[in-house]
Design a protein around this motif. Structure first.
Motif, mmCIF file in Angstrom:
data_model
loop_
_atom_site.group_PDB
_atom_site.id
_atom_site.type_symbol
_atom_site.label_atom_id
_atom_site.label_comp_id
_atom_site.label_asym_id
_atom_site.label_seq_id
_atom_site.Cartn_x
_atom_site.Cartn_y
_atom_site.Cartn_z
ATOM 1 N N GLY A 1 -4.031 0.462 3.457
ATOM 2 C CA GLY A 1 -3.278 1.491 4.024
ATOM 3 C C GLY A 1 -1.808 1.614 3.801
ATOM 4 N N VAL A 2 -1.085 0.749 3.266
ATOM 5 C CA VAL A 2 0.331 0.785 3.059
ATOM 6 C C VAL A 2 0.553 0.938 1.390
ATOM 7 C CG1 VAL A 2 2.446 -0.858 3.425
ATOM 8 C CG2 VAL A 2 0.299 -1.404 4.790
ATOM 9 N N PHE A 3 0.144 0.457 0.836
ATOM 10 C CA PHE A 3 0.403 0.771 -0.744
ATOM 11 C C PHE A 3 -0.622 1.619 -1.383
ATOM 12 C CE2 PHE A 3 2.067 -3.463 0.283
ATOM 13 C CZ PHE A 3 3.261 -3.293 0.095
ATOM 14 N N LYS A 4 -0.293 2.515 -2.051
ATOM 15 C CA LYS A 4 -1.318 3.333 -2.870
ATOM 16 C C LYS A 4 -1.211 3.286 -4.409
ATOM 17 C CE LYS A 4 -2.407 5.556 1.017
ATOM 18 N NZ LYS A 4 -3.795 4.998 1.490
ATOM 19 N N GLY A 5 -2.331 3.945 -4.814
ATOM 20 C CA GLY A 5 -2.181 4.110 -6.460
ATOM 21 C C GLY A 5 -1.747 2.760 -7.094
ATOM 22 N N GLN A 6 -0.698 2.750 -8.414
ATOM 23 C CA GLN A 6 -0.490 1.729 -8.971
ATOM 24 C C GLN A 6 0.248 0.561 -8.236
ATOM 25 O OE1 GLN A 6 1.320 3.827 -12.352
ATOM 26 N NE2 GLN A 6 -0.665 3.444 -13.387
ATOM 27 N N THR A 7 0.853 0.849 -7.238
ATOM 28 C CA THR A 7 1.476 -0.193 -6.671
ATOM 29 C C THR A 7 0.496 -1.129 -5.899
ATOM 30 O OG1 THR A 7 2.729 1.458 -5.731
ATOM 31 C CG2 THR A 7 3.444 -0.723 -5.046
ATOM 32 N N ALA A 8 -0.619 -0.743 -5.499
ATOM 33 C CA ALA A 8 -1.713 -1.290 -4.925
ATOM 34 C C ALA A 8 -2.047 -2.212 -5.872
ATOM 35 C CB ALA A 8 -2.839 -0.447 -4.555
ATOM 36 N N GLU A 9 -2.493 -1.684 -7.034
ATOM 37 C CA GLU A 9 -2.971 -2.822 -8.332
ATOM 38 C C GLU A 9 -2.055 -4.232 -8.479
ATOM 39 O OE1 GLU A 9 -5.323 -2.164 -10.659
ATOM 40 O OE2 GLU A 9 -5.935 -0.357 -9.001
#
Lengths: 295, 317
Positions: free
Chosen positions: B138-146
């Protein structure tokens, strides 16, 4: 009752014959070389595919391709021993077991590379079963497999009991130290172990192809029941292993027979039967039925 | 763009290598410390993956699920279930000799596979479980999530390493190595070998399940075909032997190196002529099999061989 014989007992004996042929090699290798050979199933696959090539290129029927498969697989087995097992022979046997895992993978991926991963069959088309006494139905291929296996068991018995090589093999399996002191040529016996183990595995592989189809996981899927068979017969007892194979094969098939129309064990779990027999043996009777060695 | 592509390739490499490092550390506890030959790694991995998947995923139509618990609850449940299964198996099998234990554990992994394929009410059969969340989604999206996920994985690796390191240094680890090297001698001084081995097997099984849970969150979908069981078991063994069995740092190094080799063979087989391209994965298997034989024959004790912990603390007391 006749359904029980036609659809459970006879397929069980056929499956048991196939297990028997693989289990002989596992039992002999375990007895003589002292390690569990995890690549034995893949030797069966190798045999099945060599026979397939003979069927394709020479137009032979599958049964006539057996000698080619036997020679080819025996050569592969002797080579594998020289390349991968012999360098580790003086180490604790667990290293050889790990190596045989690797060999299983090497054999399978080599087969996948050379022949692809599609299922193949030796003969296309449906075979009508032969009918005896109006109701006993046996497929021709089942009769061939069972008859050949019986013939092999008899030959193996005479080979082990009367030939010099056979007797030496039993001597090494019983007591390797004593055999060496008595001056037996261990390397020669090891070579024969691989030739016979590999050759019989090839025949088993071809029989799987005759019975169902040929695919690259064919041998690996049979490995556990074959280990169970070798343990059941007693390690280092080739004929015991054949008997063990027969028992496991029949047990796997008939355990799904519905009693009063209720399936007690679902057919999708029948391959767990071999494992349960194996576990029970390991825990309660590791010497097997015929008093094999406990390593 | 080129550079960031390379960077994210590296991130995905590190993620998988980290998951394997956890498996490898777990195997090191079982085999390196305890001398227990577990050939059914994939079984415990699958228990972990499915437990975490079922506990954390959103409602499914065909099987139990929809608990939507947090990742940490999922991992705890995975650890407990794998620990209980491992305990049951260990009680029965742990005193078997190495070859026999290998057969027994292969059989157990096979039965676990049969259960997963056949019990559709639980696992959705061959269709698998989908909608598995990733941590902090929920907090991090896209490439940050990786990047967040790779950090999460390596946190677990460090945690596993720390626990394994403490175990190795402790009197418990010492007793375990004594049992591994000479069972009779250890028994003669009053060590309960059966109980020590059971504990070892359970601890290893728990961490294997955690690795399974991590990969379920990474793939976000898990089915019997999502992973090749033999490949997982086999790669873990190659990693541990190449890295150095008995050495925790060796286990991590082995996981990184072998996963690097494994990933590089993918690039190499990419150069093959197109009619061979479909068979490239078999070529990779063949190469990794040969690599194991090479290591076994030449570098048996691995890159970082086992070293007993220093004894100075012992002498002082």
């Amino acid at each position: 009752m006749i359904d029980f014989i036609n659809y459970y007992l006879i397929p069980g004996i056929t499956l048991g014959s196939i297990y028997a042929l693989g289990a002989v090699g596992i039992s002999m290798i375990f007895g003589i070389l002292r390690f569990a050979h995890f690549a034995h199933g893949d030797l069966m696959t190798t045999g099945a595919y060599i026979a397939l090539t003979a069927v394709w290129t020479l137009g032979l029927p599958a049964l006539a391709a057996i000698p080619i498969a036997v020679v080819g697989t025996a050569l592969v087995a002797v080579f594998l021993d020289k390349a991968f097992y012999k360098p580790l022979r003086d180490l604790p046997s667990i290293y050889t077991v790990i190596a045989s895992f690797g060999v299983a993978l090497i054999l399978r991926s080599a087969i996948q590379l050379l022949w692809g991963t599609d299922s193949q069959v030796y003969v296309v088309g449906f075979q009508k079963p032969l009918i005896f006494f109006d109701s006993l139905r046996i497929a021709l291929r089942h009769m061939q497999i069972i008859a050949f296996t019986v013939a092999i068991a008899i030959t193996l018995h005479f080979f082990l009991s009367y030939s010099k090589t056979g007797k030496s093999m039993r001597a090494v399996a019983d007591d390797p130290e004593l055999a060496r002191i008595a001056g037996l040529d261990t390397e020669k016996i090891v070579r024969w172990t691989w030739i016979i183990g590999g050759g019989l595995a090839a025949i088993g592989g071809v029989f799987v192809g005759l019975d169902t189809d040929i695919h690259t996981n064919l041998g690996w899927n049979l490995l556990l029941p074959m280990f169970a068979a070798a343990l059941l017969g007693g390690i280092g007892r080739p004929l015991g292993a054949m008997l063990g194979g027969l028992i496991i094969g029949v047990a796997e098939e008939i355990c799904t027979f519905p009693i009063m129309d209720i399936e007690i064990i679902s057919p999708s779990y029948k391959s767990a039967i071999a494992f349960i027999i194996m576990l029970a043996l390991l825990l309660f009777r590791p010497q097997g039925l015929l008093k094999g060695r406990v390593l | 763009m080129e550079l960031s592509g390379l960077f994210f390739y590296f991130v995905s490499f590190l993620t998988m290598a980290g998951i394997y490092a956890v498996i490898c550390l777990a195997l090191n506890i079982q085999w390196g410390f305890g001398g227990l030959f577990n050939a059914g790694i994939a079984g415990f991995y699958a228990i972990g993956a499915y437990s975490a998947a079922i506990i954390t995923s959103t409602a499914a139509s065909n099987n139990v699920g929809g608990f939507q618990q947090s990742i940490f609850v999922g991992m705890a449940v995975a650890a407990v279930i794998a620990g209980l299964v491992g305990w049951g198996i260990a009680r029965l099998c742990v005193s078997l000799k190495s070859d026999y234990l290998a057969m027994a554990t292969i059989g157990i992994a096979e039965i676990i596979r049969l259960i997963i394929v056949n019990e559709e009410w639980l696992t959705n059969g061959s269709l698998g479980v989908s909608n598995i969340p990733r941590p902090f989604e929920g907090v991090f999206k896209g490439q940050t999530a990786e990047i967040v996920f790779v950090l999460f994985v390596w946190m677990i690796v460090l945690l596993t390493y720390f626990i394994s390191h403490r175990l190795h240094k402790s009197p418990w680890g010492r007793a375990l190595r004594a049992i591994r090297d000479n069972e009779d001698a250890a028994e003669s001084i009053g060590k309960d070998t059966h109980s020590f081995r059971t504990q070892t097997f359970v601890i290893g099984a728990i961490f294997m399940a955690l690795a399974g849970a991590l990969s379920a969150h990474y793939f976000k979908y898990f089915s019997p075909d999502a992973t090749e069981p033999i490949l997982i078991t086999f790669l873990a063994w190659v990693m541990l032997i190449a890295g150095g069995s008995g050495n925790n740092k060796g286990a991590i190094a082995g996981a990184l190196i072998v996963w690097a080799i494994w990933s590089m063979t993918e690039i190499l087989t990419g150069f093959l002529p197109s009619e061979w391209a479909t068979r490239s994965s078999y070529m990779r298997m063949l190469l990794i099999g040969l690599f194991l034989q090479f290591v076994l024959q030449r570098y048996r004790s691995g890159l970082l061989p086992e070293r007993a912990p220093k004894l100075d603390k012992l002498r002082r007391s």
